[in-house]
Design a protein around this motif. Structure first.
Motif, PDB file in Angstrom:
ATOM      1  N   SER A  57       0.807  -1.222   0.000  1.00 12.44           N
ATOM      2  CA  SER A  57       0.000   0.000   0.000  1.00 12.44           C
ATOM      3  C   SER A  57       0.838   1.270   0.000  1.00 12.44           C
ATOM      4  O   SER A  57       0.511   2.243  -0.683  1.00 12.44           O
ATOM      5  CB  SER A  57      -0.943   0.005   1.212  1.00 12.44           C
ATOM      6  N   THR A  58       1.939   1.267   0.766  1.00  9.64           N
ATOM      7  CA  THR A  58       2.757   2.477   0.872  1.00  9.64           C
ATOM      8  C   THR A  58       3.394   2.840  -0.459  1.00  9.64           C
ATOM      9  O   THR A  58       3.304   3.990  -0.921  1.00  9.64           O
ATOM     10  CB  THR A  58       3.850   2.303   1.940  1.00  9.64           C
ATOM     11  N   ARG A  59       4.043   1.867  -1.096  1.00  6.44           N
ATOM     12  CA  ARG A  59       4.683   2.143  -2.382  1.00  6.44           C
ATOM     13  C   ARG A  59       3.650   2.422  -3.469  1.00  6.44           C
ATOM     14  O   ARG A  59       3.873   3.230  -4.364  1.00  6.44           O
ATOM     15  CB  ARG A  59       5.587   0.970  -2.781  1.00  6.44           C
ATOM     16  N   PHE A  60       2.520   1.731  -3.396  1.00 10.91           N
ATOM     17  CA  PHE A  60       1.449   1.967  -4.353  1.00 10.91           C
ATOM     18  C   PHE A  60       0.965   3.409  -4.250  1.00 10.91           C
ATOM     19  O   PHE A  60       0.823   4.108  -5.260  1.00 10.91           O
ATOM     20  CB  PHE A  60       0.296   0.997  -4.085  1.00 10.91           C
ATOM     21  N   ALA A  61       0.707   3.872  -3.034  1.00  5.73           N
ATOM     22  CA  ALA A  61       0.236   5.247  -2.833  1.00  5.73           C
ATOM     23  C   ALA A  61       1.280   6.258  -3.287  1.00  5.73           C
ATOM     24  O   ALA A  61       0.944   7.276  -3.914  1.00  5.73           O
ATOM     25  CB  ALA A  61      -0.111   5.467  -1.364  1.00  5.73           C
ATOM     26  N   ALA A  62       2.561   5.974  -2.983  1.00  2.00           N
ATOM     27  CA  ALA A  62       3.627   6.883  -3.391  1.00  2.00           C
ATOM     28  C   ALA A  62       3.734   6.969  -4.904  1.00  2.00           C
ATOM     29  O   ALA A  62       3.895   8.059  -5.474  1.00  2.00           O
ATOM     30  CB  ALA A  62       4.959   6.426  -2.790  1.00  2.00           C
ATOM     31  N   LEU A  63       3.649   5.821  -5.572  1.00  2.00           N
ATOM     32  CA  LEU A  63       3.738   5.801  -7.028  1.00  2.00           C
ATOM     33  C   LEU A  63       2.544   6.519  -7.653  1.00  2.00           C
ATOM     34  O   LEU A  63       2.701   7.294  -8.608  1.00  2.00           O
ATOM     35  CB  LEU A  63       3.799   4.353  -7.527  1.00  2.00           C
ATOM     36  N   TYR A  64       1.353   6.279  -7.125  1.00  2.00           N
ATOM     37  CA  TYR A  64       0.130   6.922  -7.647  1.00  2.00           C
ATOM     38  C   TYR A  64       0.234   8.434  -7.510  1.00  2.00           C
ATOM     39  O   TYR A  64      -0.011   9.175  -8.475  1.00  2.00           O
ATOM     40  CB  TYR A  64      -1.080   6.386  -6.886  1.00  2.00           C
TER      41      TYR A  64
END
Length: 198
Positions: free
Chosen positions: A130-137
């Motif tokens: 979730s953390t990397r996904f949110a950062a990438l988004y």
């Protein structure tokens, strides 16, 4: 190159690095998969990672997109205050680079972006976390608006397309970086399925 010993599609995925990666690739993979410092334990053994089953960030983004669309429908001033405006950005209103990612021009625009996010979001979030996904988004959405602003071809724009294309690009890099491992795992799964039918 990253190697997965029990497969990215199984309940457990263990990654290790056989050779040093260029700095740019290491930085990119730190967002997309496993940070280089976390690939191995202190004794050099591969560290296991459990794929994430839930997709809370994807669900939150979908809800935020729908909620923001409903809120600004009858509030044109609010819509214009949050949209990406080149003139407003030139005056220093940089928050628009992020806020415009939650706005959509009409119902069709909202539907297309929401459907795209619903399709790719859970898969990417499961592998990246979730953390990397949110950062990438977030980074993709902001960078897309920065590019749009610099080109100057869309004086006023809204939408999450830049963020979604960023997810697609990140997923493509992940698949390309792990191509041999994923192909080997896929071939192994096919072989196991065929042997079970014999």
């Amino acid at each position: 190159m990253l190697h997965c010993y029990r497969g990215a599609f199984g309940p457990w995925a263990a990654f290790s690095r056989r050779r040093a990666m260029p700095m740019s690739r290491t930085v990119l993979l730190s967002l997309l998969a496993v940070p280089a410092s976390a690939l191995r334990d202190s004794d050099g053994s591969a560290r296991p990672y459990r794929l994430q089953r839930a997709s809370p960030v994807t669900k939150a983004l979908l809800a935020a997109n729908v909620a923001s669309f409903a809120v600004v429908q009858r509030r044109q001033r609010l819509f214009l205050a949050l949209a990406k405006s080149n003139a407003a950005l030139a005056r220093g209103q940089y928050y628009r680079l992020a806020s415009s990612c939650l706005l959509h021009a009409n119902a069709a625009h909202l539907f297309v972006n929401s459907a795209s996010l619903h399709n790719i979001g859970p898969v990417v979030e499961a592998h990246f976390g979730s953390t990397r996904f949110a950062a990438l988004y977030a980074a993709s959405g902001v960078c897309g608006n920065v590019l749009s602003w610099s080109l100057g071809r869309a004086p006023l724009s809204v939408g999450a397309s830049g963020a979604i294309f960023g997810l697609l690009g990140g997923w493509a890099v992940f698949l390309a970086s792990n191509q041999r491992v994923l192909e080997a795992r896929g071939a192994r799964n096919i072989g196991e399925s065929l042997s079970s039918l014999a």
